[in-house]
Design an enzyme around this catalytic site. Structure first.
Site, PDB file in Angstrom:
ATOM      1  N   ASP A   1       0.850  -1.108  -0.117  1.00  0.00           N
ATOM      2  CA  ASP A   1       0.185  -0.014   0.091  1.00  0.00           C
ATOM      3  C   ASP A   1       0.814   1.022   0.051  1.00  0.00           C
ATOM      4  O   ASP A   1       2.085   1.369   0.156  1.00  0.00           O
ATOM      5  CB  ASP A   1      -0.983   0.037   1.089  1.00  0.00           C
ATOM      6  CG  ASP A   1      -0.337  -0.417   2.548  1.00  0.00           C
ATOM      7  OD1 ASP A   1       1.007  -0.322   2.686  1.00  0.00           O
ATOM      8  OD2 ASP A   1      -0.928  -1.031   3.362  1.00  0.00           O
TER       9      ASP A   1
ATOM     10  N   ASN B   1      -7.781  -3.607  14.213  1.00  0.00           N
ATOM     11  CA  ASN B   1      -9.272  -3.893  13.964  1.00  0.00           C
ATOM     12  C   ASN B   1      -9.288  -5.009  12.984  1.00  0.00           C
ATOM     13  O   ASN B   1     -10.345  -5.404  12.244  1.00  0.00           O
ATOM     14  CB  ASN B   1     -10.043  -2.802  13.488  1.00  0.00           C
ATOM     15  CG  ASN B   1      -9.156  -1.997  12.211  1.00  0.00           C
ATOM     16  OD1 ASN B   1      -8.144  -2.611  11.674  1.00  0.00           O
ATOM     17  ND2 ASN B   1      -9.664  -1.111  11.766  1.00  0.00           N
TER      18      ASN B   1
ATOM     19  N   HIS C   1      -7.503  -5.399  10.188  1.00  0.00           N
ATOM     20  CA  HIS C   1      -7.344  -4.943   8.719  1.00  0.00           C
ATOM     21  C   HIS C   1      -5.859  -5.698   8.357  1.00  0.00           C
ATOM     22  O   HIS C   1      -5.107  -5.538   9.121  1.00  0.00           O
ATOM     23  CB  HIS C   1      -7.149  -3.515   8.622  1.00  0.00           C
ATOM     24  CG  HIS C   1      -6.231  -2.631   9.152  1.00  0.00           C
ATOM     25  ND1 HIS C   1      -6.182  -1.874  10.136  1.00  0.00           N
ATOM     26  CD2 HIS C   1      -4.922  -2.524   8.452  1.00  0.00           C
ATOM     27  CE1 HIS C   1      -5.095  -1.082  10.098  1.00  0.00           C
ATOM     28  NE2 HIS C   1      -4.134  -1.818   9.232  1.00  0.00           N
TER      29      HIS C   1
ATOM     30  N   GLU D   1      -9.801  -2.430   5.351  1.00  0.00           N
ATOM     31  CA  GLU D   1     -10.422  -2.048   6.802  1.00  0.00           C
ATOM     32  C   GLU D   1     -11.708  -2.958   6.682  1.00  0.00           C
ATOM     33  O   GLU D   1     -12.000  -3.818   5.953  1.00  0.00           O
ATOM     34  CB  GLU D   1     -10.932  -0.498   6.806  1.00  0.00           C
ATOM     35  CG  GLU D   1      -9.505   0.447   6.686  1.00  0.00           C
ATOM     36  CD  GLU D   1      -8.773   0.614   8.088  1.00  0.00           C
ATOM     37  OE1 GLU D   1      -9.071  -0.230   8.984  1.00  0.00           O
ATOM     38  OE2 GLU D   1      -8.144   1.548   8.122  1.00  0.00           O
TER      39      GLU D   1
END
Length: 266
Positions: free
Chosen positions: A67, A136, A138, A143
């Site tokens: 990313d 979380n 991800h 996400e």
């Protein structure tokens, strides 16, 4: 069905780095998918040491990063291009033309994501994707809510991710980009092998949900259960409630600790 293998030990980054080194030695022109952030830094330090002291050769290795932040110029010290140069590429003999990044300053993000996806398809698939995991659940910037069939695309970062990444921007949340370009879950799943590193108590809940829970969009890492060759490398804090074993996602989210599950003993 495919399952996640868990290797729990005191130095998971070192074990993971040695697995990458095995791949590089067995296939000198391998394609590596690479992650950024604080977690994989020890992996890159060990790979650099193996190059420096044992001659691990990166001259034919090709890499793709997971990313990149949208809107940061390549010279910004928080771009992932800068990160990789600082922590690995400047310390090994990899060739500049063999490293591939998403361009966070592209004039057309959709075209840039399509270019990257096509480039990866032409050169890849990746022999190994190195992943971290967010609090979380991800992976990359996929996400919670990211679909299983997602591809490289523009994503909006959740507030929890912005909060977590603020430490890299002087703890100023206003300086953290709100968007990023990220490979998708489907893109990651095409890799021949996936190695995920998680360390620290703060990652325990995400690891537990990913390893022992069902495959659900609210925890993107849980989809890794569907990959035939996925291994989580965790330390004692992150892996406190999981075993050195092979865990399958089912409706009951069972975890098996028998030797028939090909347990990965650390």
């Amino acid at each position: 069905m495919p399952s996640i293998h868990v290797s729990k030990c005191a130095d998971p980054a070192i074990k993971l780095a040695h697995r990458i080194a095995e791949v590089v030695r067995s296939k000198p022109n391998c394609v590596l998918g690479l992650a950024t952030g604080s977690t994989p830094i020890p992996v890159y330090q060990e790979l650099a040491r193996l190059h420096r002291e044992e001659g691990l050769d990166f001259s034919q290795v090709r890499t793709f990063n997971l990313d990149e932040y949208a809107g940061l110029p390549p010279t910004h010290d928080q771009t992932y291009r800068f990160f990789m140069e600082e922590h690995l590429f400047s310390k090994v003999n990899i060739k500049p033309e063999n490293v591939h990044f998403l361009n966070g300053m592209a004039s057309d993000y959709e075209k840039e994501c399509e270019r990257y996806e096509q480039e990866l398809k032409a050169i890849g698939p990746c022999d190994v994707w190195l992943l971290g995991i967010g609090h979380n659940g991800h992976i990359a910037f996929n996400e919670p809510g990211s679909p299983r069939d997602s591809r490289t695309r523009v994503v909006c970062l959740t507030q929890s991710t912005i909060d977590a990444n603020a430490r890299f921007f002087g703890n100023d949340k206003s300086k953290v980009p709100t968007k990023a370009l990220s490979v998708g879950i489907a893109t990651i799943m095409e890799s021949r092998e996936i190695l995920l590193l998680a360390t620290g108590e703060s990652k325990r809940e995400a690891v537990t949900k990913s390893v022992k829970g069902k495959c659900e969009t609210h925890c993107p890492a849980s989809f890794l259960h569907e990959h035939p060759h996925c291994r989580f490398y965790v330390d004692m804090d992150a892996g406190k409630v999981v075993d050195n074993t092979c865990c399958q996602a089912t409706n009951q989210a069972s975890c098996c600790g028998s030797t028939s599950c090909h347990a990965a003993k650390a």
